[in-house]
Design a protein around this motif. Sequence first.
Motif, PDB file in Angstrom:
ATOM      1  N   SER A   1     -60.846  35.357 -12.616  1.00 31.94           N
ATOM      2  CA  SER A   1     -61.366  34.776 -11.431  1.00 31.94           C
ATOM      3  C   SER A   1     -62.552  36.588 -10.783  1.00 31.94           C
ATOM      4  CB  SER A   1     -60.520  35.005 -10.360  1.00 31.94           C
ATOM      5  OG  SER A   1     -59.802  36.479  -9.690  1.00 31.94           O
ATOM      6  N   GLY A   2     -62.374  37.803 -11.630  1.00 31.33           N
ATOM      7  CA  GLY A   2     -62.838  38.425 -11.114  1.00 31.33           C
ATOM      8  C   GLY A   2     -64.372  38.900 -11.887  1.00 31.33           C
ATOM      9  N   PRO A   3     -64.740  38.344 -12.897  1.00 32.10           N
ATOM     10  CA  PRO A   3     -65.946  37.959 -13.409  1.00 32.10           C
ATOM     11  C   PRO A   3     -66.588  36.592 -12.368  1.00 32.10           C
ATOM     12  CG  PRO A   3     -64.785  38.210 -15.576  1.00 32.10           C
ATOM     13  CD  PRO A   3     -63.806  38.584 -13.889  1.00 32.10           C
ATOM     14  N   ALA A   4     -65.647  36.075 -12.538  1.00 30.07           N
ATOM     15  CA  ALA A   4     -66.363  34.482 -11.717  1.00 30.07           C
ATOM     16  C   ALA A   4     -67.256  35.136 -10.547  1.00 30.07           C
ATOM     17  CB  ALA A   4     -65.842  33.560 -11.885  1.00 30.07           C
ATOM     18  N   ILE A   5     -66.602  35.923  -9.493  1.00 29.41           N
ATOM     19  CA  ILE A   5     -66.875  36.110  -8.672  1.00 29.41           C
ATOM     20  C   ILE A   5     -67.826  36.991  -8.664  1.00 29.41           C
ATOM     21  CG2 ILE A   5     -65.880  37.749  -6.315  1.00 29.41           C
ATOM     22  CD1 ILE A   5     -62.977  36.856  -6.845  1.00 29.41           C
ATOM     23  N   PHE A   6     -67.786  38.259  -9.425  1.00 28.88           N
ATOM     24  CA  PHE A   6     -68.670  38.978  -9.587  1.00 28.88           C
ATOM     25  C   PHE A   6     -70.279  38.112 -10.422  1.00 28.88           C
ATOM     26  CE2 PHE A   6     -71.995  41.777 -12.673  1.00 28.88           C
ATOM     27  CZ  PHE A   6     -71.656  42.687 -11.609  1.00 28.88           C
ATOM     28  N   THR A   7     -69.925  37.123 -11.017  1.00 25.54           N
ATOM     29  CA  THR A   7     -71.482  36.678 -11.293  1.00 25.54           C
ATOM     30  C   THR A   7     -71.598  35.714  -9.932  1.00 25.54           C
ATOM     31  OG1 THR A   7     -70.806  36.678 -13.021  1.00 25.54           O
ATOM     32  CG2 THR A   7     -72.044  35.403 -12.978  1.00 25.54           C
ATOM     33  N   GLY A   8     -71.032  34.796  -9.757  1.00 19.83           N
ATOM     34  CA  GLY A   8     -71.364  34.178  -8.661  1.00 19.83           C
ATOM     35  C   GLY A   8     -72.564  35.010  -7.531  1.00 19.83           C
ATOM     36  N   MET A   9     -72.068  36.111  -7.284  1.00 21.12           N
ATOM     37  CA  MET A   9     -72.714  37.335  -5.963  1.00 21.12           C
ATOM     38  C   MET A   9     -73.551  37.549  -6.090  1.00 21.12           C
ATOM     39  SD  MET A   9     -70.653  36.585  -3.372  1.00 21.12           S
ATOM     40  CE  MET A   9     -71.663  37.679  -2.536  1.00 21.12           C
ATOM     41  N   VAL A  10     -74.102  37.851  -8.049  1.00 24.92           N
ATOM     42  CA  VAL A  10     -74.718  38.424  -7.915  1.00 24.92           C
ATOM     43  C   VAL A  10     -75.906  37.091  -8.081  1.00 24.92           C
ATOM     44  CG1 VAL A  10     -76.137  39.456 -10.458  1.00 24.92           C
ATOM     45  CG2 VAL A  10     -73.972  40.170  -9.490  1.00 24.92           C
TER      46      VAL A  10
END
Length: 65
Positions: A3-12
Amino acid sequence: MESGPAIFTGMVFALFGGGLLVWTAVRVRQRQPVAHGVSPVASATVATLVAVVALAGGAWCLTRL
């Protein structure tokens, strides 16, 4: 863990799309060119479409948590 990369990518994507949408709206409202050397209508349209796609991509990433 995933979920960490998904949160980062979604926020970017969301920040980029939101920023581009606000910047395009300000430039159009002030009657300034969005891109130099290109039709004002075409450049504003393309920038708006890219912003909406980025916002949709960010929303999609954040719903996959």
